[in-house]
Design a protein around this motif. Structure first.
Motif, PDB file in Angstrom:
ATOM      1  N   ASN A   4       2.578  24.059  -9.089  1.00 48.95           N
ATOM      2  CA  ASN A   4       1.679  24.085  -7.928  1.00 48.95           C
ATOM      3  C   ASN A   4       1.708  22.908  -7.091  1.00 48.95           C
ATOM      4  N   TRP A   5       2.784  22.050  -7.076  1.00 51.72           N
ATOM      5  CA  TRP A   5       2.921  20.874  -6.400  1.00 51.72           C
ATOM      6  C   TRP A   5       3.879  20.823  -5.309  1.00 51.72           C
ATOM      7  N   SER A   6       3.628  20.579  -4.233  1.00 54.94           N
ATOM      8  CA  SER A   6       4.551  20.097  -3.113  1.00 54.94           C
ATOM      9  C   SER A   6       4.519  18.870  -2.469  1.00 54.94           C
ATOM     10  N   ALA A   7       5.613  18.496  -1.752  1.00 57.71           N
ATOM     11  CA  ALA A   7       5.403  17.360  -0.949  1.00 57.71           C
ATOM     12  C   ALA A   7       5.722  17.726   0.715  1.00 57.71           C
ATOM     13  N   ALA A   8       5.227  16.614   1.276  1.00 57.43           N
ATOM     14  CA  ALA A   8       5.056  16.817   2.879  1.00 57.43           C
ATOM     15  C   ALA A   8       5.527  15.702   3.605  1.00 57.43           C
ATOM     16  N   ALA A   9       5.914  15.937   4.785  1.00 64.51           N
ATOM     17  CA  ALA A   9       6.319  14.917   5.631  1.00 64.51           C
ATOM     18  C   ALA A   9       5.676  15.441   6.809  1.00 64.51           C
ATOM     19  N   PHE A  10       5.105  14.474   7.934  1.00 66.81           N
ATOM     20  CA  PHE A  10       4.430  15.130   9.066  1.00 66.81           C
ATOM     21  C   PHE A  10       4.605  13.797  10.155  1.00 66.81           C
ATOM     22  N   VAL A  11       4.213  14.329  11.462  1.00 68.44           N
ATOM     23  CA  VAL A  11       4.000  13.368  12.400  1.00 68.44           C
ATOM     24  C   VAL A  11       3.003  13.848  13.297  1.00 68.44           C
ATOM     25  N   ASP A  12       1.911  12.877  13.634  1.00 66.24           N
ATOM     26  CA  ASP A  12       0.542  13.345  14.461  1.00 66.24           C
ATOM     27  C   ASP A  12       1.050  12.427  15.633  1.00 66.24           C
ATOM     28  N   ALA A  13       0.465  13.017  16.839  1.00 67.35           N
ATOM     29  CA  ALA A  13       0.435  12.264  17.973  1.00 67.35           C
ATOM     30  C   ALA A  13      -0.553  12.641  18.784  1.00 67.35           C
ATOM     31  N   GLY A  14      -1.425  11.901  19.790  1.00 68.30           N
ATOM     32  CA  GLY A  14      -2.128  12.432  20.743  1.00 68.30           C
ATOM     33  C   GLY A  14      -3.100  11.213  21.077  1.00 68.30           C
ATOM     34  N   VAL A  64      -0.554   8.136  20.802  1.00 65.92           N
ATOM     35  CA  VAL A  64      -0.222   7.186  19.671  1.00 65.92           C
ATOM     36  C   VAL A  64       0.149   7.910  18.775  1.00 65.92           C
ATOM     37  N   TYR A  65       0.705   7.576  17.692  1.00 71.39           N
ATOM     38  CA  TYR A  65       1.543   8.318  16.960  1.00 71.39           C
ATOM     39  C   TYR A  65       1.216   7.883  15.640  1.00 71.39           C
ATOM     40  N   GLY A  66       1.266   8.848  14.510  1.00 65.76           N
ATOM     41  CA  GLY A  66       1.017   8.645  13.108  1.00 65.76           C
ATOM     42  C   GLY A  66       2.290   9.479  12.408  1.00 65.76           C
ATOM     43  N   VAL A  67       2.884   8.666  11.274  1.00 66.12           N
ATOM     44  CA  VAL A  67       3.984   9.331  10.623  1.00 66.12           C
ATOM     45  C   VAL A  67       3.774   9.030   9.064  1.00 66.12           C
ATOM     46  N   GLY A  68       4.163  10.009   8.134  1.00 62.13           N
ATOM     47  CA  GLY A  68       4.025   9.795   6.728  1.00 62.13           C
ATOM     48  C   GLY A  68       4.493  10.676   5.957  1.00 62.13           C
ATOM     49  N   PHE A  69       3.998  10.769   4.774  1.00 58.17           N
ATOM     50  CA  PHE A  69       4.474  11.564   3.937  1.00 58.17           C
ATOM     51  C   PHE A  69       3.201  12.104   2.760  1.00 58.17           C
ATOM     52  N   GLY A  70       3.417  12.880   2.088  1.00 54.13           N
ATOM     53  CA  GLY A  70       1.936  13.231   1.108  1.00 54.13           C
ATOM     54  C   GLY A  70       2.580  14.235   0.239  1.00 54.13           C
ATOM     55  N   VAL A  71       1.415  14.446  -0.788  1.00 58.40           N
ATOM     56  CA  VAL A  71       1.697  15.396  -1.824  1.00 58.40           C
ATOM     57  C   VAL A  71       0.370  16.657  -1.731  1.00 58.40           C
ATOM     58  N   ARG A  72       0.826  17.641  -2.183  1.00 56.20           N
ATOM     59  CA  ARG A  72      -0.184  18.850  -2.026  1.00 56.20           C
ATOM     60  C   ARG A  72      -0.318  19.245  -3.353  1.00 56.20           C
ATOM     61  N   TRP A  73      -1.433  19.699  -4.058  1.00 59.71           N
ATOM     62  CA  TRP A  73      -1.659  20.477  -5.052  1.00 59.71           C
ATOM     63  C   TRP A  73      -2.366  21.746  -4.919  1.00 59.71           C
ATOM     64  N   ARG A  74      -2.000  22.821  -5.168  1.00 59.53           N
ATOM     65  CA  ARG A  74      -2.606  23.973  -5.015  1.00 59.53           C
ATOM     66  C   ARG A  74      -3.829  24.265  -6.115  1.00 59.53           C
ATOM     67  N   SER A  75      -4.880  23.719  -5.990  1.00 60.37           N
ATOM     68  CA  SER A  75      -5.755  23.705  -7.099  1.00 60.37           C
ATOM     69  C   SER A  75      -6.600  24.951  -7.077  1.00 60.37           C
ATOM     70  N   VAL A 126      -3.112  14.507  -0.600  1.00 64.12           N
ATOM     71  CA  VAL A 126      -3.006  13.241  -0.401  1.00 64.12           C
ATOM     72  C   VAL A 126      -1.810  12.842   0.604  1.00 64.12           C
ATOM     73  N   ASP A 127      -2.213  12.016   1.420  1.00 67.26           N
ATOM     74  CA  ASP A 127      -1.244  11.387   2.528  1.00 67.26           C
ATOM     75  C   ASP A 127      -1.295  10.044   2.606  1.00 67.26           C
ATOM     76  N   LEU A 128      -0.036   9.543   2.832  1.00 70.86           N
ATOM     77  CA  LEU A 128       0.207   8.047   3.134  1.00 70.86           C
ATOM     78  C   LEU A 128       0.548   7.827   4.581  1.00 70.86           C
ATOM     79  N   ALA A 129       0.039   7.217   5.516  1.00 72.69           N
ATOM     80  CA  ALA A 129       0.579   7.585   6.756  1.00 72.69           C
ATOM     81  C   ALA A 129       0.501   6.027   7.323  1.00 72.69           C
ATOM     82  N   HIS A 130       1.166   5.954   8.583  1.00 72.09           N
ATOM     83  CA  HIS A 130       1.475   4.585   9.238  1.00 72.09           C
ATOM     84  C   HIS A 130       1.271   4.945  10.672  1.00 72.09           C
ATOM     85  N   GLY A 131       0.415   4.119  11.514  1.00 72.52           N
ATOM     86  CA  GLY A 131       0.327   4.282  12.755  1.00 72.52           C
ATOM     87  C   GLY A 131       0.527   3.030  13.523  1.00 72.52           C
ATOM     88  N   PRO A 132       1.847   3.136  14.057  1.00 80.10           N
ATOM     89  CA  PRO A 132       2.075   1.870  14.863  1.00 80.10           C
ATOM     90  C   PRO A 132       1.309   1.053  15.532  1.00 80.10           C
TER      91      PRO A 132
END
Length: 592
Positions: free
Chosen positions: A530-540, A552-563, A570-576
């Motif tokens: 039930n675990w997956s990994a994710a990569a993302f980019v947010d902006a606005g 402004v932008y935010g990028v990062g990666f995270g893990v997902r658990w289908r509980s 849970v995401d780890l993100a960086h915003g310049p």
């Protein structure tokens, strides 16, 4: 009579002696009846023909029930039975004159049968003769059979298609109330020499029955109220689809814990079929307690009470309390079903909410009413009118607002799974405003639209999100903080703190803005279980004037658990442009 008894006794003795002789021969030969101990099983190899022909033969022959140590004297019988089954399997798909060569082969572990197949020419359908007589002439159900039959002239004959068509006609007659229908001609005529077939299905439908009175067995709601959930009128043409719709309506109403709907054909009054609905009430009171956590508002506790039927007219109400370090409040909603209790309701509500973040403080009281209507096509509209009073502070900007706000919201959601869909979307648009001349401290007009789409790509998923808001107001300082736009946080632009993106005052405090555009693109893919990994980019961003918009932008990666209670992220993100090098975001809840 004595001779008959003597003959029966003789036959029984003969059968018993035959069975004993067989067992003795097997014992002397050292042959058992169980499969070999090495776990092997008989095999079947087929050469020639098409994959459809070979598959149909395999589906008709089961050699696994035979032992590996099959006695030699049974080989001929097994070959004969296998050949007959193979011929029948080919005949079922239109090949009546196949050539079959079978070989019995033994090896050290077990044995197998090898079939060499030459299917021969197929038998084709020369004529399809379907006739409907009686009151069913012109009925849409039977018209569909005539125009959309899966059997066409020139097709290769298939017995299963014929049987499916015959059963479909019988089922349509029963589903649409032709209870006296007679499929008096049902033949599949095969000319072996010409290799052609004729399908004949003739049905006399008789009269179509009608929906009779619905007898409702329950004691806690008004019969007149429950009758409003019936999707048909007495005297309408009978339809089992309408019976199913009635069952679904009663189940979906939320009032009943048990629903049983059945037509009583044996009690039909002429052509009218009465229908009985036996209903058991749900528990009158419902209590819920929940806890949650997100990095935006911290730990959260929620208590909810629902009174599911406050009176015989189906009124109900809910009360809710929520508490967290950032946002807390209480709310009460009284629901009144309207003309169509399943699709139209009036909600009378009052709420109090207090919120304290790094950017603003707010104490807000609301009272109002919403008319909620479930429209065709899955769309839901909400027409609302509320009065709200708010004390607020944003940076060095403080005030009190009093607003009478009419609003209109339209929304739609569709998904193949309510929690973690692979295909789905959600869309919502709200228009609201106030006029200073009508019980309000300021005038404004606002539009907020949001949407999210989920699509499966390969083994993973793409999640796209977009939010846009526009406000027409003389100055953002005239708006309470609850009506200003902010960005940043778990569900906005990750890599930035909650409500930490937006216009700032001279001291650098975020005070919110008039317009907002925020979007996100994410790809998650399964890793294990039930675990997956994710990569993302947010902006606005949030601005007061469109020409100031600079995303402004935010990028990062995270893990997902289908509980069991829904996705946990849970995401780890960086915003310049963020004050932090990295931010951890924790959230939970459905994807749409």
């Amino acid at each position: 009579m004595a001779q008959r008894r003597a003959l029966a006794t003789y036959q029984s003795l003969r059968e018993a002696l035959g069975a004993f002789a067989m067992a003795l021969c097997l014992a002397l030969a050292g042959i058992g009846t169980a499969s070999a101990d090495n776990g092997a099983s008989p095999g079947l190899q087929i050469e020639g023909g098409t994959s459809t022909q070979r598959d149909n033969i395999r589906n008709s022959i089961n050699l696994a029930r035979q032992p590996c140590d099959l006695p030699p004297f049974r080989e001929r019988r097994v070959l004969r039975d296998t050949e007959q089954r193979a011929a029948n399997a080919l005949r079922a798909i239109g090949y009546y004159d196949p050539e079959l060569a079978l070989d019995f082969e033994r090896d050290e572990d077990c044995w197998s049968i090898h079939i060499t197949l030459e299917p021969g020419p197929p038998t084709t359908v020369e004529q399809v003769d379907i006739q409907i007589t009686g009151a069913g002439i012109g009925d849409l159900g039977f018209e569909a059979v005539l125009s959309q039959t899966t059997i066409r002239e020139g097709d290769t004959l298939r017995h299963d298609h014929y049987e499916a068509l015959r059963n479909r006609m019988t089922r349509i007659a029963a589903d649409r109330g032709y209870f006296d229908a007679d499929l008096h001609t049902r033949r599949m005529e095969v000319d072996r020499d010409a290799r052609t077939a004729t399908i004949r299905l003739h049905m006399e439908t008789g009269e179509r029955y009608r929906m009779g009175r619905v007898h409702i067995e329950q004691e806690f709601l008004s019969d007149a109220f429950v009758q409003r959930m019936i999707p048909f009128e007495e005297g309408d043409p009978y339809s089992s689809a309408q019976i199913i719709a009635l069952q679904r309506n009663l189940n979906d109403s939320g009032y009943f814990g048990g629903v049983r709907v059945r037509p009583e054909r044996e009690a039909a009054d002429g052509l009218n079929v009465p229908i009985r609905a036996e209903l058991e009430p749900r528990k009158r009171h419902s209590y819920e307690a929940g806890i949650g956590y997100s990095t935006d508002i911290g730990p959260r506790v929620r208590l909810r009470y629902e009174h599911r039927y406050a009176n015989q007219l189906g009124h109900r109400y809910q009360a809710e309390i929520e508490a967290s370090p950032v946002r807390s409040g209480v709310g009460y909603n009284y629901e009144i079903p309207l003309r169509d209790p399943l699709r139209e309701r009036l909600n009378l509500f009052t709420t109090y909410r207090t919120e304290t973040t790094d950017t603003q403080e707010s104490d807000r009281f609301q009272i109002g009413a919403n008319r909620v209507l479930q429209r065709s096509g899955g769309w839901q509209t909400t027409e609302g009118l509320r009065y709200e009073y708010e004390n607020y502070t944003a940076g060095d900007d403080s005030g009190r607002s009093r607003l009478l706000i009419p609003s209109y919201r339209i929304s739609r959601m569709d998904a193949d799974d309510p929690m973690t869909p692979r295909r789905g979307y959600r869309f919502e648009t709200t228009v609201q405003g106030a006029q200073e001349a009508i019980l309000s401290s300021t005038s404004f007009a606002q539009i907020l639209a949001s949407g999210k789409v989920v699509r499966g790509i390969g083994t993973g998923r793409v999640l796209a999100r977009l939010e846009a808001g526009f406000t027409e107001v003389d100055s953002v300082h005239d708006l309470p903080t609850s009506l200003r736009f902010y960005a940043g946080g778990d569900a906005s632009i990750r890599g930035y703190g909650y409500q930490r993106v937006g216009p700032r005052n001279e001291d650098g405090d975020v005070i919110g803005g008039r317009h907002k555009v925020v979007g996100s693109l994410e790809y998650d893919y399964p890793v294990v279980g039930n675990w997956s990994a994710a990569a993302f980019v947010d902006a606005g961003n949030v601005v007061n004037e469109w020409d100031e918009f600079d995303p402004v932008y935010g990028v990062g990666f995270g893990v997902r658990w289908r509980s069991p209670v829904g996705p946990i992220r849970v995401d780890l993100a960086h915003g310049p442009d963020s004050d932090d090098d990295f931010r951890i975001h924790f959230s939970m809840g459905p994807d749409l």
